[in-house]
Design a protein around this motif. Structure first.
Motif, PDB file in Angstrom:
ATOM      1  N   ALA A  94      -8.719  -2.773  -2.905  1.00 16.89           N
ATOM      2  CA  ALA A  94      -9.029  -1.974  -2.120  1.00 16.89           C
ATOM      3  C   ALA A  94      -9.698   0.185  -2.926  1.00 16.89           C
ATOM      4  CB  ALA A  94      -7.698  -2.233  -1.170  1.00 16.89           C
ATOM      5  N   ILE A  95      -8.418  -0.527  -3.626  1.00 14.86           N
ATOM      6  CA  ILE A  95      -8.323   0.630  -3.850  1.00 14.86           C
ATOM      7  C   ILE A  95      -9.373   1.286  -4.647  1.00 14.86           C
ATOM      8  CG2 ILE A  95      -7.226   2.810  -5.695  1.00 14.86           C
ATOM      9  CD1 ILE A  95      -4.380   1.697  -4.314  1.00 14.86           C
ATOM     10  N   GLN A  96     -10.339   0.397  -5.634  1.00 15.65           N
ATOM     11  CA  GLN A  96     -11.173   0.275  -5.781  1.00 15.65           C
ATOM     12  C   GLN A  96     -12.156   0.331  -5.768  1.00 15.65           C
ATOM     13  OE1 GLN A  96      -9.933  -3.182  -9.010  1.00 15.65           O
ATOM     14  NE2 GLN A  96      -9.677  -1.852 -10.091  1.00 15.65           N
ATOM     15  N   ASN A  97     -11.772  -0.058  -4.200  1.00 20.40           N
ATOM     16  CA  ASN A  97     -13.426  -0.834  -3.785  1.00 20.40           C
ATOM     17  C   ASN A  97     -14.003   1.229  -2.817  1.00 20.40           C
ATOM     18  OD1 ASN A  97     -15.473  -1.280  -1.414  1.00 20.40           O
ATOM     19  ND2 ASN A  97     -14.188  -2.593  -0.657  1.00 20.40           N
ATOM     20  N   LYS A  98     -15.233   1.322  -3.485  1.00 17.48           N
ATOM     21  CA  LYS A  98     -15.663   2.560  -2.838  1.00 17.48           C
ATOM     22  C   LYS A  98     -15.439   2.670  -0.940  1.00 17.48           C
ATOM     23  CE  LYS A  98     -17.854   4.211  -6.965  1.00 17.48           C
ATOM     24  NZ  LYS A  98     -16.824   4.114  -7.362  1.00 17.48           N
ATOM     25  N   GLU A  99     -15.948   1.903  -0.589  1.00 18.18           N
ATOM     26  CA  GLU A  99     -15.504   1.945   1.386  1.00 18.18           C
ATOM     27  C   GLU A  99     -14.330   2.073   1.595  1.00 18.18           C
ATOM     28  OE1 GLU A  99     -18.783   0.767   3.081  1.00 18.18           O
ATOM     29  OE2 GLU A  99     -19.319   0.540   0.921  1.00 18.18           O
ATOM     30  N   ASP A 100     -14.349   2.739   2.461  1.00 18.50           N
ATOM     31  CA  ASP A 100     -12.846   2.889   3.695  1.00 18.50           C
ATOM     32  C   ASP A 100     -12.125   1.973   4.546  1.00 18.50           C
ATOM     33  OD1 ASP A 100     -11.967   4.634   2.320  1.00 18.50           O
ATOM     34  OD2 ASP A 100     -13.321   7.256   3.326  1.00 18.50           O
ATOM     35  N   ILE A 125      -4.337   3.568   1.728  1.00 15.42           N
ATOM     36  CA  ILE A 125      -5.257   3.050   1.066  1.00 15.42           C
ATOM     37  C   ILE A 125      -5.877   4.772   0.381  1.00 15.42           C
ATOM     38  CG2 ILE A 125      -7.296   1.972  -0.161  1.00 15.42           C
ATOM     39  CD1 ILE A 125      -4.465   0.191  -0.686  1.00 15.42           C
ATOM     40  N   ARG A 126      -6.254   5.119   1.458  1.00 10.86           N
ATOM     41  CA  ARG A 126      -7.897   6.174   1.608  1.00 10.86           C
ATOM     42  C   ARG A 126      -6.463   7.597   1.351  1.00 10.86           C
ATOM     43  NH1 ARG A 126      -8.721  10.695   5.736  1.00 10.86           N
ATOM     44  NH2 ARG A 126     -11.186  11.271   4.873  1.00 10.86           N
ATOM     45  N   ALA A 158       0.858  -0.934   0.059  1.00 12.24           N
ATOM     46  CA  ALA A 158       0.271   0.040  -0.170  1.00 12.24           C
ATOM     47  C   ALA A 158       0.612   1.063  -0.345  1.00 12.24           C
ATOM     48  CB  ALA A 158      -0.911  -0.078   1.107  1.00 12.24           C
ATOM     49  N   ILE A 159       2.080   1.384   0.946  1.00 15.25           N
ATOM     50  CA  ILE A 159       2.939   2.342   0.571  1.00 15.25           C
ATOM     51  C   ILE A 159       3.423   2.892  -0.964  1.00 15.25           C
ATOM     52  CG2 ILE A 159       5.084   3.172   1.662  1.00 15.25           C
ATOM     53  CD1 ILE A 159       3.855   2.128   4.662  1.00 15.25           C
ATOM     54  N   ALA A 160       3.978   1.727  -1.042  1.00 14.95           N
ATOM     55  CA  ALA A 160       4.603   1.895  -2.595  1.00 14.95           C
ATOM     56  C   ALA A 160       3.514   3.058  -3.769  1.00 14.95           C
ATOM     57  CB  ALA A 160       5.022   0.300  -3.527  1.00 14.95           C
ATOM     58  N   ALA A 161       2.132   1.664  -3.463  1.00 16.11           N
ATOM     59  CA  ALA A 161       1.008   2.463  -4.644  1.00 16.11           C
ATOM     60  C   ALA A 161       0.658   3.874  -4.133  1.00 16.11           C
ATOM     61  CB  ALA A 161      -0.084   1.755  -4.116  1.00 16.11           C
ATOM     62  N   ARG A 162       1.166   4.041  -2.827  1.00 13.77           N
ATOM     63  CA  ARG A 162       1.426   5.655  -3.125  1.00 13.77           C
ATOM     64  C   ARG A 162       2.309   6.252  -3.140  1.00 13.77           C
ATOM     65  NH1 ARG A 162       0.701   7.265   3.311  1.00 13.77           N
ATOM     66  NH2 ARG A 162       2.845   6.565   3.602  1.00 13.77           N
ATOM     67  N   ILE A 199      -7.044  10.130  -2.457  1.00 15.29           N
ATOM     68  CA  ILE A 199      -7.328  11.377  -2.566  1.00 15.29           C
ATOM     69  C   ILE A 199      -5.690  11.743  -3.401  1.00 15.29           C
ATOM     70  CG2 ILE A 199      -6.322  13.678  -0.781  1.00 15.29           C
ATOM     71  CD1 ILE A 199      -7.741  11.969   1.247  1.00 15.29           C
ATOM     72  N   LEU A 200      -5.001  11.520  -3.640  1.00 21.74           N
ATOM     73  CA  LEU A 200      -3.787  11.627  -4.467  1.00 21.74           C
ATOM     74  C   LEU A 200      -4.681  11.476  -5.647  1.00 21.74           C
ATOM     75  CD1 LEU A 200      -0.444  10.056  -2.995  1.00 21.74           C
ATOM     76  CD2 LEU A 200      -0.749  12.378  -4.052  1.00 21.74           C
ATOM     77  N   LEU A 201      -4.690   9.955  -6.095  1.00 14.49           N
ATOM     78  CA  LEU A 201      -6.140  10.020  -7.515  1.00 14.49           C
ATOM     79  C   LEU A 201      -6.388  10.637  -8.215  1.00 14.49           C
ATOM     80  CD1 LEU A 201      -5.736   5.786  -7.020  1.00 14.49           C
ATOM     81  CD2 LEU A 201      -3.803   7.423  -8.172  1.00 14.49           C
TER      82      LEU A 201
END
Length: 163
Positions: free
Chosen positions: A94-100, A109-110, A64-68, A114-116
Motif C-alpha cells: 500500500a505504501i509502494q502503491n501510488k493510488e490512495d 498509509i497516506r 499501518a499505525i505501527a509503520a506510521r 507524506i512523512l516519507l
C-alpha cells in the motif's frame, strides 16, 4: 507531541538506518502494541520504541499505525536516509502503491507517504516474521506498557536475549 527529547545523530546523516516495525493485537482489551527497533548499517541499535493504544483490533490498521509510528520516530530522531522493514505485505504494498485509499488504514498509509516524502531517501521492504522477531517482541511488550518506552542507543531487557 511525544514526551521525549529529540536526539539528532549528526554523524549518521549520510548513512541509511534501518527501522523494523511490528504491531501486536490484544483483541480482548481492544489494544494495539507497537514495536520499533532502529539500527545503523553495522546493525548496532540506535533506538527502540514500545507504544500501545486503545484501538479496534484490526490487524491491517494496527500494522499501518505501527509503520506510521516507525516513520515519525525516525523523523523525530533526525534521520534523513531510512529503510523501513515490516512483516505486513499489505502495508508495504500500500505504501509502494501510488493510488490512495480512503479506508481507515488507507488514510494512515497516506500519512506515512507524506512523512516519507520529507526524508532525503527512503525505501520500504517486506520481511518475513522470522527476520522481524525483535520488533514483534517489542510490540508484544508494548501491550503491557502504560506509557511510551523510548530508549536511545539501547532497548528494553525483554529483547536482550534476542540480540
Amino acid at each position: 507531541m511525544d514526551r521525549y527529547c529529540f536526539v539528532h545523530f549528526h554523524h549518521c546523516q549520510k548513512v541509511s538506518i534501518k527501522a523494523n516495525w511490528d504491531a501486536a493485537i490484544d483483541k480482548a482489551n481492544s489494544r494495539v502494541g507497537i514495536g520499533v527497533i532502529v539500527r545503523n548499517s553495522e546493525g548496532a541499535i540506535m533506538a527502540s520504541l514500545c507504544s500501545s493504544m486503545d484501538l479496534f483490533p484490526d490487524p491491517l490498521l494496527g500494522e499501518a499505525i505501527a509503520a506510521r509510528r516507525a516513520s515519525s520516530f525516525c523523523a523525530d530522531l533526525g534521520f534523513q536516509h531510512v529503510i523501513l522493514e515490516g512483516d505486513s505485505l499489505l502495508v508495504v504494498k500500500a505504501i509502494q502503491n501510488k493510488e490512495d485509499s480512503w479506508s481507515d488504514s488507507g488514510l494512515v498509509i497516506r500519512d506515512i507517504k507524506i512523512l516519507l516524502s520529507k526524508f532525503l531517501s527512503w525505501s520500504i521492504l517486506h520481511v518475513h516474521r522470522e527476520v522481524n522477531v525483535i520488533a514483534h517482541h517489542l510490540a508484544k511488550f508494548a501491550l503491557s506498557c502504560q506509557e511510551d518506552c523510548i530508549m536511545i542507543e539501547d532497548c528494553p531487557p525483554c529483547i536482550k536475549q534476542l540480540l
